[in-house]
Design an enzyme around this catalytic site. Sequence first.
Site, PDB file in Angstrom:
ATOM      1  N   THR A   1       3.960  -5.972  14.076  1.00 60.49           N
ATOM      2  CA  THR A   1       4.426  -5.669  12.732  1.00 60.49           C
ATOM      3  C   THR A   1       5.569  -6.598  12.363  1.00 60.49           C
ATOM      4  O   THR A   1       5.843  -7.579  13.059  1.00 60.49           O
ATOM      5  CB  THR A   1       4.784  -4.171  12.622  1.00 60.49           C
ATOM      6  OG1 THR A   1       5.059  -3.875  11.256  1.00 60.49           O
ATOM      7  CG2 THR A   1       5.997  -3.779  13.463  1.00 60.49           C
TER       8      THR A   1
ATOM      9  N   LYS B   1       3.853 -10.664  12.042  1.00 65.32           N
ATOM     10  CA  LYS B   1       2.417 -10.618  11.707  1.00 65.32           C
ATOM     11  C   LYS B   1       1.836 -12.020  11.485  1.00 65.32           C
ATOM     12  O   LYS B   1       0.705 -12.292  11.868  1.00 65.32           O
ATOM     13  CB  LYS B   1       2.184  -9.784  10.440  1.00 65.32           C
ATOM     14  CG  LYS B   1       2.336  -8.296  10.672  1.00 65.32           C
ATOM     15  CD  LYS B   1       2.040  -7.510   9.417  1.00 65.32           C
ATOM     16  CE  LYS B   1       2.206  -6.028   9.672  1.00 65.32           C
ATOM     17  NZ  LYS B   1       1.938  -5.203   8.499  1.00 65.32           N
TER      18      LYS B   1
ATOM     19  N   ASN C   1      -2.292  -7.541  12.423  1.00 62.59           N
ATOM     20  CA  ASN C   1      -1.409  -6.444  12.834  1.00 62.59           C
ATOM     21  C   ASN C   1      -1.929  -5.778  14.106  1.00 62.59           C
ATOM     22  O   ASN C   1      -1.334  -4.824  14.590  1.00 62.59           O
ATOM     23  CB  ASN C   1      -1.250  -5.408  11.713  1.00 62.59           C
ATOM     24  CG  ASN C   1      -2.455  -4.511  11.584  1.00 62.59           C
ATOM     25  OD1 ASN C   1      -3.580  -4.935  11.886  1.00 62.59           O
ATOM     26  ND2 ASN C   1      -2.247  -3.288  11.157  1.00 62.59           N
TER      27      ASN C   1
ATOM     28  N   ASP D   1      -4.440  -3.326   8.424  1.00 66.50           N
ATOM     29  CA  ASP D   1      -3.845  -2.946   7.131  1.00 66.50           C
ATOM     30  C   ASP D   1      -4.919  -3.102   6.053  1.00 66.50           C
ATOM     31  O   ASP D   1      -5.022  -2.280   5.137  1.00 66.50           O
ATOM     32  CB  ASP D   1      -2.653  -3.860   6.791  1.00 66.50           C
ATOM     33  CG  ASP D   1      -1.440  -3.583   7.665  1.00 66.50           C
ATOM     34  OD1 ASP D   1      -1.293  -2.436   8.136  1.00 66.50           O
ATOM     35  OD2 ASP D   1      -0.647  -4.516   7.878  1.00 66.50           O
TER      36      ASP D   1
ATOM     37  N   ALA E   1       3.480  -8.282  -4.288  1.00 65.85           N
ATOM     38  CA  ALA E   1       2.638  -9.309  -3.664  1.00 65.85           C
ATOM     39  C   ALA E   1       3.231  -9.788  -2.342  1.00 65.85           C
ATOM     40  O   ALA E   1       3.149 -10.959  -2.013  1.00 65.85           O
ATOM     41  CB  ALA E   1       2.456 -10.476  -4.638  1.00 65.85           C
ATOM     42  N   GLY E   2       3.839  -8.876  -1.590  1.00 67.42           N
ATOM     43  CA  GLY E   2       4.324  -9.225  -0.260  1.00 67.42           C
ATOM     44  C   GLY E   2       3.193  -9.083   0.760  1.00 67.42           C
ATOM     45  O   GLY E   2       2.008  -9.131   0.404  1.00 67.42           O
ATOM     46  N   GLY E   3       3.560  -8.897   2.029  1.00 62.70           N
ATOM     47  CA  GLY E   3       2.552  -8.792   3.078  1.00 62.70           C
ATOM     48  C   GLY E   3       1.619  -7.608   2.854  1.00 62.70           C
ATOM     49  O   GLY E   3       0.387  -7.739   2.983  1.00 62.70           O
TER      50      GLY E   3
ATOM     51  N   TYR F   1       5.043   5.523   1.971  1.00 66.29           N
ATOM     52  CA  TYR F   1       4.770   6.841   2.551  1.00 66.29           C
ATOM     53  C   TYR F   1       6.021   7.573   3.036  1.00 66.29           C
ATOM     54  O   TYR F   1       5.927   8.658   3.604  1.00 66.29           O
ATOM     55  CB  TYR F   1       3.740   6.745   3.688  1.00 66.29           C
ATOM     56  CG  TYR F   1       4.136   5.877   4.850  1.00 66.29           C
ATOM     57  CD1 TYR F   1       4.854   6.397   5.914  1.00 66.29           C
ATOM     58  CD2 TYR F   1       3.800   4.536   4.875  1.00 66.29           C
ATOM     59  CE1 TYR F   1       5.224   5.590   6.982  1.00 66.29           C
ATOM     60  CE2 TYR F   1       4.158   3.730   5.939  1.00 66.29           C
ATOM     61  CZ  TYR F   1       4.863   4.262   6.982  1.00 66.29           C
ATOM     62  OH  TYR F   1       5.233   3.466   8.032  1.00 66.29           O
TER      63      TYR F   1
ATOM     64  N   GLY G   1       0.513   7.076   0.242  1.00 70.24           N
ATOM     65  CA  GLY G   1       0.601   6.070   1.300  1.00 70.24           C
ATOM     66  C   GLY G   1       0.135   6.554   2.661  1.00 70.24           C
ATOM     67  O   GLY G   1      -0.062   5.748   3.575  1.00 70.24           O
TER      68      GLY G   1
HETATM   69  P1  NAD Z   1       7.728  -7.212   0.927  1.00 70.90           P
HETATM   70  O1  NAD Z   1       9.195  -7.102   0.742  1.00 70.90           O
HETATM   71  O2  NAD Z   1       7.124  -8.299   1.759  1.00 70.90           O
HETATM   72  O3  NAD Z   1       7.030  -7.334  -0.524  1.00 70.90           O
HETATM   73  C1  NAD Z   1       7.383  -6.546  -1.639  1.00 70.90           C
HETATM   74  C2  NAD Z   1       7.063  -7.341  -2.907  1.00 70.90           C
HETATM   75  O4  NAD Z   1       7.324  -6.494  -4.028  1.00 70.90           O
HETATM   76  C3  NAD Z   1       7.915  -8.600  -3.101  1.00 70.90           C
HETATM   77  O5  NAD Z   1       7.062  -9.688  -3.389  1.00 70.90           O
HETATM   78  C4  NAD Z   1       8.833  -8.260  -4.286  1.00 70.90           C
HETATM   79  O6  NAD Z   1       9.154  -9.398  -5.064  1.00 70.90           O
HETATM   80  C5  NAD Z   1       7.979  -7.268  -5.041  1.00 70.90           C
HETATM   81  N1  NAD Z   1       8.722  -6.329  -5.893  1.00 70.90           N
HETATM   82  C6  NAD Z   1       9.805  -5.579  -5.548  1.00 70.90           C
HETATM   83  N2  NAD Z   1      10.157  -4.789  -6.570  1.00 70.90           N
HETATM   84  C7  NAD Z   1       9.290  -5.039  -7.581  1.00 70.90           C
HETATM   85  C8  NAD Z   1       9.122  -4.504  -8.885  1.00 70.90           C
HETATM   86  N3  NAD Z   1       9.928  -3.552  -9.372  1.00 70.90           N
HETATM   87  N4  NAD Z   1       8.105  -4.974  -9.645  1.00 70.90           N
HETATM   88  C9  NAD Z   1       7.279  -5.946  -9.179  1.00 70.90           C
HETATM   89  N5  NAD Z   1       7.387  -6.484  -7.942  1.00 70.90           N
HETATM   90  C10 NAD Z   1       8.376  -6.025  -7.151  1.00 70.90           C
HETATM   91  O7  NAD Z   1       7.277  -5.794   1.474  1.00 70.90           O
HETATM   92  P2  NAD Z   1       5.879  -5.421   2.168  1.00 70.90           P
HETATM   93  O8  NAD Z   1       5.944  -5.669   3.621  1.00 70.90           O
HETATM   94  O9  NAD Z   1       4.775  -6.023   1.388  1.00 70.90           O
HETATM   95  O10 NAD Z   1       5.862  -3.816   2.003  1.00 70.90           O
HETATM   96  C11 NAD Z   1       6.001  -3.192   0.729  1.00 70.90           C
HETATM   97  C12 NAD Z   1       6.061  -1.697   0.924  1.00 70.90           C
HETATM   98  O11 NAD Z   1       4.783  -1.237   1.358  1.00 70.90           O
HETATM   99  C13 NAD Z   1       7.011  -1.247   2.055  1.00 70.90           C
HETATM  100  O12 NAD Z   1       8.272  -1.015   1.531  1.00 70.90           O
HETATM  101  C14 NAD Z   1       6.367   0.008   2.604  1.00 70.90           C
HETATM  102  O13 NAD Z   1       6.933   1.147   1.989  1.00 70.90           O
HETATM  103  C15 NAD Z   1       4.922  -0.086   2.172  1.00 70.90           C
HETATM  104  N6  NAD Z   1       3.961  -0.221   3.285  1.00 70.90           N
HETATM  105  C16 NAD Z   1       3.116   0.823   3.525  1.00 70.90           C
HETATM  106  C17 NAD Z   1       2.170   0.737   4.518  1.00 70.90           C
HETATM  107  C18 NAD Z   1       1.230   1.888   4.780  1.00 70.90           C
HETATM  108  O14 NAD Z   1       0.566   1.892   5.816  1.00 70.90           O
HETATM  109  N7  NAD Z   1       1.138   2.857   3.888  1.00 70.90           N
HETATM  110  C19 NAD Z   1       2.054  -0.432   5.293  1.00 70.90           C
HETATM  111  C20 NAD Z   1       2.941  -1.494   5.023  1.00 70.90           C
HETATM  112  C21 NAD Z   1       3.891  -1.377   4.016  1.00 70.90           C
END
Ligand code: NAD
Length: 281
Positions: A69, A73, A94, A109, A134-136, A228, A249
Amino acid sequence: MSRSYLAGLFGQGIGPSLSPELHEREGLRQDLRYVYRSIELDDAQLAPERLRGLLAHAVELGFDGLNVTHPVKHVMTPLVDELSPGAAAIGAINTVVIRDGTTTGHNTDVTGFAAAVRQGLPGADLDDIVLVGAGGAGTAVAHALADLGAGALHVVDTDRGRAERLLATLGPGHAGRGSTDTPDRLPALLSRASGLVNATPMGMAAHPGAPVEAALLHDRLWVADIVYRPLVTALVRSATERGCRVLTGAGMAVNQAADSFELFTGRPASRAAMVTDFDEL
Ligand code: NAD
């Protein structure tokens, strides 16, 4: 006596992860001797050569599989011997399956979110979807939606460059039906959308609020939040009040663990029981 399994998790800040409990409870339910260890990495261990060494040790020590994680990743992806087609497409793993000394990277994922949608939103209209974040995690969600046969996918991020990079990871067929935008375009995009996914951290305790104003939601829209902690985010609450079909989530979190368990053991996971475990944890 049943076969024993040894699995683990590589990452940083993984103390609160639910993976060890979800995996070990499922192992117990299936009468397996199943041990899942969290392996917290220090900064020096993030270097690719150190990770290559750790992976080799896991193979030598008889691990059956690993989850990997944040923040490894991507960096672990070129270190495995083989990649599943899905992991190769997204360029991030992952899960590593270790069999007969060979390591194979997977991305549960992606498969976990797809399973969550199939399970929690059966028959959902996937023709026009807005994905915020649009993150990971957002990239995994986008690949899952593409695999499920999504039509138009509008990727919205405060950092439009990230949305563009995400779209570029989808094959030409899907990228052609995609678009990138910033949040100011949400009113226009959502007025004609059939689905909305939140993949930003908004809704977590450290990031309170919602990425989409409640007034933009309508009852023709299904809404999935991948946050979640907490399960009922501000977005989930307002979508429920608006009469939208809602996926929390928990669906992605449980199904990615179930998919990894199945890859490690070759045995079907009891997904409904894992949801109950998740609710208890
Ligand atoms: P990250 O920080 O890599 O990406 C988040 C993206 O959201 C960034 O590109 C950021 O610019 C954008 N962003 C932030 N606020 C915004 C807004 N108000 N409007 C538009 N874009 C916005 O994070 P990540 O690793 O992609 O994870 C995101 C979230 O997903 C985590 O915080 C976690 O809660 C959740 N997650 C859940 C699971 C699951 O199994 N349910 C798995 C992984 C991550």
